[in-house]
Design a protein around this motif. Structure first.
Motif, PDB file in Angstrom:
ATOM      1  N   VAL A   1       5.314 -14.070  -9.540  1.00 27.00           N
ATOM      2  CA  VAL A   1       4.107 -13.920 -10.359  1.00 27.00           C
ATOM      3  C   VAL A   1       2.905 -13.634  -9.467  1.00 27.00           C
ATOM      4  O   VAL A   1       2.080 -12.755  -9.761  1.00 27.00           O
ATOM      5  N   LYS A   2       2.785 -14.361  -8.372  1.00 27.63           N
ATOM      6  CA  LYS A   2       1.675 -14.172  -7.447  1.00 27.63           C
ATOM      7  C   LYS A   2       1.633 -12.745  -6.919  1.00 27.63           C
ATOM      8  O   LYS A   2       0.580 -12.108  -6.862  1.00 27.63           O
ATOM      9  N   THR A   3       2.791 -12.203  -6.549  1.00 23.35           N
ATOM     10  CA  THR A   3       2.860 -10.844  -6.026  1.00 23.35           C
ATOM     11  C   THR A   3       2.421  -9.833  -7.073  1.00 23.35           C
ATOM     12  O   THR A   3       1.676  -8.887  -6.771  1.00 23.35           O
ATOM     13  N   GLN A   4       2.868 -10.001  -8.309  1.00 22.37           N
ATOM     14  CA  GLN A   4       2.495  -9.080  -9.374  1.00 22.37           C
ATOM     15  C   GLN A   4       0.987  -9.112  -9.632  1.00 22.37           C
ATOM     16  O   GLN A   4       0.368  -8.061  -9.849  1.00 22.37           O
ATOM     17  N   ILE A   5       0.386 -10.286  -9.590  1.00 26.43           N
ATOM     18  CA  ILE A   5      -1.048 -10.415  -9.834  1.00 26.43           C
ATOM     19  C   ILE A   5      -1.847  -9.778  -8.701  1.00 26.43           C
ATOM     20  O   ILE A   5      -2.814  -9.042  -8.926  1.00 26.43           O
ATOM     21  N   GLN A   6      -1.443 -10.043  -7.474  1.00 21.17           N
ATOM     22  CA  GLN A   6      -2.217  -9.583  -6.335  1.00 21.17           C
ATOM     23  C   GLN A   6      -2.124  -8.080  -6.112  1.00 21.17           C
ATOM     24  O   GLN A   6      -3.055  -7.482  -5.577  1.00 21.17           O
ATOM     25  N   LYS A   7      -1.046  -7.443  -6.508  1.00 20.85           N
ATOM     26  CA  LYS A   7      -0.899  -6.019  -6.224  1.00 20.85           C
ATOM     27  C   LYS A   7      -1.291  -5.141  -7.404  1.00 20.85           C
ATOM     28  O   LYS A   7      -1.275  -3.916  -7.317  1.00 20.85           O
ATOM     29  N   MET A   8      -1.677  -5.705  -8.552  1.00 19.24           N
ATOM     30  CA  MET A   8      -1.952  -4.896  -9.742  1.00 19.24           C
ATOM     31  C   MET A   8      -3.208  -4.052  -9.566  1.00 19.24           C
ATOM     32  O   MET A   8      -4.153  -4.438  -8.887  1.00 19.24           O
ATOM     33  N   GLN A   9      -3.167  -2.874 -10.199  1.00 22.14           N
ATOM     34  CA  GLN A   9      -4.277  -1.932 -10.166  1.00 22.14           C
ATOM     35  C   GLN A   9      -4.717  -1.644 -11.594  1.00 22.14           C
ATOM     36  O   GLN A   9      -3.890  -1.628 -12.516  1.00 22.14           O
TER      37      GLN A   9
ATOM     38  N   ASP B   1       0.806  -1.214   0.000  1.00 21.13           N
ATOM     39  CA  ASP B   1       0.000   0.000   0.000  1.00 21.13           C
ATOM     40  C   ASP B   1       0.844   1.271   0.000  1.00 21.13           C
ATOM     41  O   ASP B   1       0.557   2.221  -0.729  1.00 21.13           O
ATOM     42  N   ALA B   2       1.893   1.291   0.801  1.00 24.84           N
ATOM     43  CA  ALA B   2       2.711   2.498   0.927  1.00 24.84           C
ATOM     44  C   ALA B   2       3.513   2.801  -0.339  1.00 24.84           C
ATOM     45  O   ALA B   2       4.013   3.915  -0.496  1.00 24.84           O
ATOM     46  N   THR B   3       3.633   1.831  -1.230  1.00 26.18           N
ATOM     47  CA  THR B   3       4.400   2.055  -2.462  1.00 26.18           C
ATOM     48  C   THR B   3       3.531   2.642  -3.578  1.00 26.18           C
ATOM     49  O   THR B   3       4.062   3.017  -4.621  1.00 26.18           O
ATOM     50  N   LEU B   4       2.210   2.718  -3.368  1.00 24.73           N
ATOM     51  CA  LEU B   4       1.300   3.230  -4.389  1.00 24.73           C
ATOM     52  C   LEU B   4       1.158   4.742  -4.278  1.00 24.73           C
ATOM     53  O   LEU B   4       1.415   5.333  -3.222  1.00 24.73           O
ATOM     54  N   PRO B   5       0.753   5.414  -5.369  1.00 21.98           N
ATOM     55  CA  PRO B   5       0.423   6.839  -5.279  1.00 21.98           C
ATOM     56  C   PRO B   5      -0.662   7.064  -4.233  1.00 21.98           C
ATOM     57  O   PRO B   5      -1.517   6.199  -4.010  1.00 21.98           O
ATOM     58  N   LEU B   6      -0.648   8.229  -3.600  1.00 21.69           N
ATOM     59  CA  LEU B   6      -1.557   8.496  -2.488  1.00 21.69           C
ATOM     60  C   LEU B   6      -3.013   8.265  -2.874  1.00 21.69           C
ATOM     61  O   LEU B   6      -3.792   7.724  -2.084  1.00 21.69           O
ATOM     62  N   ALA B   7      -3.381   8.635  -4.088  1.00 18.10           N
ATOM     63  CA  ALA B   7      -4.767   8.498  -4.521  1.00 18.10           C
ATOM     64  C   ALA B   7      -5.186   7.039  -4.679  1.00 18.10           C
ATOM     65  O   ALA B   7      -6.374   6.717  -4.638  1.00 18.10           O
TER      66      ALA B   7
END
Length: 299
Positions: free
Chosen positions: A229-237, A137-143
């Motif tokens: 791969v799992k991490t990339q899938i789960q964190k994608m927006q 979460d903290a690595t994403l843009p604030l919005a």
């Protein structure tokens, strides 16, 4: 490895015990290893090297940043590790009985590990999703940040905002990763225990440490590509048009292979190995201590 009980036990406790012991040992290990796991996830999300990630986390968020998502990590162990270690224990005990009490060959241990991993991952996938999202979460843009307050808040909001089935987003690669990890971890541990104890004559402590180290390495080597791969899938927006970067784990694997080659799947391997091996080691150590305590009080 089976245990020789001097007398048969009645009731549900003999069946429940392997599951409770597995979950408790995994949760204790997670409390110790959570900071390394946090660094591993941020490396996989492209935040820099281990040193850079550690420095930036301390500078920007303080020590508390290393325990972001701890509640989800504990919930994951309470579901995933409870199911996989308990299932593995029961499966191996049944297989040993069918084998007239003789030690199992490696391929049978591997099959038990694969099965236990699949069952555990299916049960623990929602908590795993919550853990990944809270850590990222903290690595994403604030919005785009979701600001989950704890694991249960994350599970509630995911199910209410995205549907109940969204709790199993990325479950496919999660299950495959767990099967690979548990095949490496559980089979190699049992095999290494037999070798260290019976062939090398190691003491109990040396046997556990040696077997745990071997187990941790094979667990990391077998599972990291699937974990990536799992991490990339789960964190994608989704982007502004509502399109996700990957349609699934296979699409993610193909695009990753094209963009970075096979070694891209081993991004963060040193930290991942450092994270997996101590967690495996501590899980086995805690599990052995819990079993000793139970024996001392007659459980």
């Amino acid at each position: 490895m089976g245990e020789n009980n001097p007398k048969p036990s009645a009731g549900v406790w003999p069946t429940v015990k392997p599951f409770l012991n597995g979950g408790a040992s995994g949760m204790l290990a997670t409390c110790v290893i959570q900071p390394i796991d946090m660094i591993k996830v941020r490396i996989q999300l492209g935040q820099g090297s281990a040193v850079e990630v550690t420095r930036n986390m301390l500078k920007n968020d303080g020590v508390g940043a290393f325990y972001k998502g701890l509640s989800a990590g504990l919930l994951r162990q309470a579901t995933y590790t409870t199911a996989r270690l308990g299932t593995f224990k029961i499966l191996t005990n049944k297989a040993i009985e069918a084998n007239d009490g003789k030690p199992l060959p490696l391929y049978q241990k591997a099959l038990c590990g694969l099965t236990a991993g699949a069952i555990g991952a299916s049960v623990g996938s929602p908590a795993d999703l919550a853990l990944i999202r809270m850590q990222a979460d903290a690595t994403l843009p604030l919005a785009q940040q979701r600001h989950y307050t704890n694991a249960f808040n994350a599970l509630y909001r995911i199910s209410s905002e995205e549907g109940v089935l969204a709790l199993w987003k990325g479950a496919g690669p999660t299950v495959v990763r767990a099967m690979a990890l548990n095949m490496g971890m559980l089979a190699s541990y049992d095999q290494s225990v037999e070798f260290c104890r019976d062939s090398l004559g190691f003491s109990e402590a040396a046997t556990i440490i040696g077997a745990s180290s071997v187990s941790g390495f094979f667990a990391a080597a077998c599972s990291l590509p699937f974990d990536y791969v799992k991490t990339q899938i789960q964190k994608m927006q989704p982007d502004s048009q509502g399109k996700y970067p990957y349609t699934g784990s296979l699409d993610c694997s193909v695009k990753t292979l094209k963009s970075g080659g096979p070694l891209k799947f081993y991004t963060g391997f040193p930290v991942y190995c450092v994270r997996i091996a101590p967690h495996v080691m501590m899980t086995w150590i805690f599990l052995n201590q819990i079993q000793k305590l139970e024996k001392s009080v007659g459980l």
